[in-house]
Enzyme design. Sequence first.
Site, PDB file in Angstrom:
ATOM      1  CG  LEU A  66      -2.197  -0.784   1.209  1.00 11.65           C
ATOM      2  CD1 LEU A  66      -2.894  -0.689   2.561  1.00 11.65           C
ATOM      3  CD2 LEU A  66      -3.136  -0.304   0.103  1.00 11.65           C
ATOM      4  CG  ASP A  67       1.123   3.816  -3.373  1.00  4.18           C
ATOM      5  OD1 ASP A  67       2.128   3.096  -3.513  1.00  4.18           O
ATOM      6  OD2 ASP A  67       0.341   4.089  -4.313  1.00  4.18           O
ATOM      7  N   PRO A  68       2.163   5.051   0.791  1.00  2.00           N
ATOM      8  CG  PRO A  68       4.269   6.025   1.121  1.00  2.00           C
ATOM      9  CD  PRO A  68       3.442   5.311   0.088  1.00  2.00           C
ATOM     10  CB  ALA A  70      -3.096   3.657   0.364  1.00  2.00           C
TER      11      ALA A  70
END
Length: 363
Positions: A66-68, A70
């Site tokens: 998961l991107d930061p 998200a």
Amino acid sequence: MTMKVARKPTASTKMSRTSPEMAKKPDTSIPGIVIIDKPAGMTSHDVVSKMRRVAHTRKVGHGGTLDPMATGVLVIGIGQATRLLTYITAGSKAYDATIRFGVAMTTDDAQGQPISIAGCEQLDREALESAMASLRGEIMQVPATVSAIKVDGKRAYALAREGRSVELKARPITIHAFERLGDPRIQMAEYAIATDDDSAEMTAIPVSVVDVDVHVDCSSGTYIRSLARDLGQMLGCGAHLTALRRTRVASFTLSGAHQLADLQAETEARGEFSPGAPSLPSPGLIPIAEAATSLFPSIVLSAEEEQRFSHGQAPTRDAQEVMALGNPGDVIAACNTSGVLCGVLAIKNHSLKTLNVFSGETQ
């Protein structure tokens, strides 16, 4: 007279002289899965690092980055359960997201820089629905440029940061559901742009934008940022993602997710960990056998089959029984009569093929 020349220690001889305290310790952690509700601002690796302290083992991994920016479901594997993550990651996923129309970004999300500010004062709902409908089902998607996909051995995001042009090939994905949640919201937002091409000075300009909340149910490998980008291109105004929350990975949902801070507090309350003491399950742990049998169809091995399977030999089942378990390529959990997970298999040519064998010693 022959003289002996002392050899310079090589890397291998240096390693062999490592003190016992520095030697790699065997993993005695109780294996299983922990579902984390990842907070915004942390990388998936940040969560793994903190969970190593919670679980008292370095053998911790995550299933699906998961991107930061998200939030939401992040599957953490502990001990032997890290070997289940490959199969968990391959499962479908679900997301709630917010797409902003009117501005296109370098990263296709709010973390990048504006590359096009067309603005959007209103959205034609029929046009929006038509564009969303064209992105449902089996489609080809070009991943976001700032992604972890490797190009000539380097991550695409690393190449993009170096200012190099990155062209990623379209990949087949499946969008099971892509639905609008609620009405579009018209508002003003500010975006910083360079004063001129030769200046580092930035100026904030107000832009009319439209935010749309959506729900996406999709196959593994789908980039929600790319869906936002493609919608903006179809509607001619540009778009990017401003919020992303993963609500499901395979069968794991937010209802079973834990706050990382709560698990850290529970670990702290247990007191200092003694390396020689019996292992305790990590706070929030789903035991490996329970996790596997909730994810995959399962079979029970006899004592003889368990013994042979411990050496990699898959159990024999007739074709009809195998077909009843699932489709070719599906993963099957194999447990012994005590409910201990012995390993996982795959269906191949109406028979079972061994994928991974697990030790039951720490389960």
